[in-house]
Design a protein around this motif. Sequence first.
Motif, PDB file in Angstrom:
ATOM      1  N   PHE A 146       1.121  -1.177   0.337  1.00 27.09           N
ATOM      2  CA  PHE A 146      -0.367  -0.350  -0.180  1.00 27.09           C
ATOM      3  C   PHE A 146       1.011   1.220  -0.211  1.00 27.09           C
ATOM      4  O   PHE A 146       0.729   2.328  -0.542  1.00 27.09           O
ATOM      5  N   TRP A 147       2.053   1.475   0.781  1.00 27.33           N
ATOM      6  CA  TRP A 147       3.143   1.967   0.392  1.00 27.33           C
ATOM      7  C   TRP A 147       3.481   2.412  -0.287  1.00 27.33           C
ATOM      8  O   TRP A 147       3.567   3.630  -0.573  1.00 27.33           O
ATOM      9  N   ASN A 181       1.920  -4.038  -7.213  1.00 25.17           N
ATOM     10  CA  ASN A 181       1.225  -5.826  -6.304  1.00 25.17           C
ATOM     11  C   ASN A 181       2.184  -7.138  -7.443  1.00 25.17           C
ATOM     12  O   ASN A 181       2.406  -7.319  -7.010  1.00 25.17           O
ATOM     13  N   GLY A 246      -3.283  -9.691  -1.974  1.00 26.07           N
ATOM     14  CA  GLY A 246      -2.649  -8.231  -2.182  1.00 26.07           C
ATOM     15  C   GLY A 246      -3.452  -7.086  -2.894  1.00 26.07           C
ATOM     16  O   GLY A 246      -3.818  -6.270  -2.397  1.00 26.07           O
ATOM     17  N   LEU A 248      -6.552  -7.100  -2.763  1.00 21.93           N
ATOM     18  CA  LEU A 248      -7.717  -5.890  -1.418  1.00 21.93           C
ATOM     19  C   LEU A 248      -7.494  -4.785  -1.380  1.00 21.93           C
ATOM     20  O   LEU A 248      -8.485  -3.613  -1.640  1.00 21.93           O
ATOM     21  N   ILE A 249      -6.170  -4.721  -0.990  1.00 24.73           N
ATOM     22  CA  ILE A 249      -5.455  -3.393  -0.964  1.00 24.73           C
ATOM     23  C   ILE A 249      -5.182  -2.529  -1.739  1.00 24.73           C
ATOM     24  O   ILE A 249      -5.246  -1.298  -2.156  1.00 24.73           O
ATOM     25  N   THR A 252      -8.301  -0.560  -3.425  1.00 23.81           N
ATOM     26  CA  THR A 252      -8.913   0.194  -2.823  1.00 23.81           C
ATOM     27  C   THR A 252      -7.948   1.144  -3.337  1.00 23.81           C
ATOM     28  O   THR A 252      -8.298   2.292  -3.497  1.00 23.81           O
ATOM     29  N   VAL A 253      -6.952   1.475  -3.146  1.00 20.46           N
ATOM     30  CA  VAL A 253      -6.187   2.406  -3.461  1.00 20.46           C
ATOM     31  C   VAL A 253      -6.432   2.999  -4.724  1.00 20.46           C
ATOM     32  O   VAL A 253      -6.038   4.275  -5.009  1.00 20.46           O
ATOM     33  N   GLY A 260     -11.342  -6.984  -5.325  1.00 20.22           N
ATOM     34  CA  GLY A 260     -10.833  -6.977  -3.397  1.00 20.22           C
ATOM     35  C   GLY A 260     -11.525  -5.106  -3.083  1.00 20.22           C
ATOM     36  O   GLY A 260     -12.160  -4.713  -1.919  1.00 20.22           O
ATOM     37  N   MET A 264     -13.622  -5.314   0.507  1.00 20.62           N
ATOM     38  CA  MET A 264     -13.637  -4.187   1.514  1.00 20.62           C
ATOM     39  C   MET A 264     -14.544  -3.631   1.842  1.00 20.62           C
ATOM     40  O   MET A 264     -15.147  -3.054   3.388  1.00 20.62           O
TER      41      MET A 264
END
Length: 322
Positions: A146-147, A181, A246, A248-249, A252-253, A260, A264
């Motif tokens: 995510f970062w 990812n 992964g 999922l994050i 979302t981002v 994903g 969420m």
Amino acid sequence: MARYIGKRLLWMIPIILGIVVMIFTILHLVPGDPAKMILGLTATPEQIAALHTKLGLDKPFLVQLGDYMSGLFFHLDMGNSYVTGVSISGEILSRLPRTIGLGLISMIISFVFGVLLGILAGTHQNRWQDSLSMVIALVGVSMPAFWLALMLVLLFSVKLNLLPASGMGGIEYYILPAIANSVGGIAGIARQTRSSILETIRSDYVTTARSKGLKENEVVMKHILPNALIPIITVAGQSFAGVFGGSLIIETVFSINGLGLYMMSGITSRDYPVVQGCVVLLGIIFSLCMLLVDIAYAFVDPRIKAQYEGESKKKKRKEAVA
């Protein structure tokens, strides 16, 4: 070979059943009343009881589990969302292609660059190429997805204005999500490839191939890499399954309307059937990835071929004698 694949396919049945039972049981034990969540704090006991009956929540646990498994396996029905009332199976089917597309692109990037980095490190042990490859792998393992995704958005979307920051569209919308990812997968595959190369490179058949005057590239591609593939395939299969987790994050981002993001939204709104359907599907996808890994073993490892071909010949001899 067919017997080996058939045996692995049969093992999928109890595995998938176990996944469904475990996930359904865990979500059944989660504190909270879905009826109260849907109707709100002002709902009367009569309204709550009526909704329990409508949703089937007043039935015993085993009956609810049986109804869910029957609908899932015989009708591909995962129920309806508590929040929207829309069919979960329909929502998942409409979103799944985006998640699979992102996963495939990410996996191809992970495998290609991970194997190349691993070969570079393994064939140049203790040199600068080895050190550089392992530093890249270490950074990739340590860096949260995510970062990295947020940093890529800040650099390529906000500062340079080269790529879109979110949404869906052409191939350019997949570039940043796929990179974010795939970094973890690149690192894992590179480390495993290096280890496998170093184990194989000292073998007698590699020394013999070099003594025949073969070029180093031919030695690596025809003799070292094929014999180092089994551990690499294992890590690649795990990475491919991890890519879907992964998502999922990442979705979302980048606001990708895939599985994903759907999961969420279900988690944040405590929409248990949505979460349940998504987790069941991810579990099945992970199991399928491991099945593909096992099948790949059969084509790569000659010992598996010899074992099952030998058993087949013994069976034919017994039948002939009888």
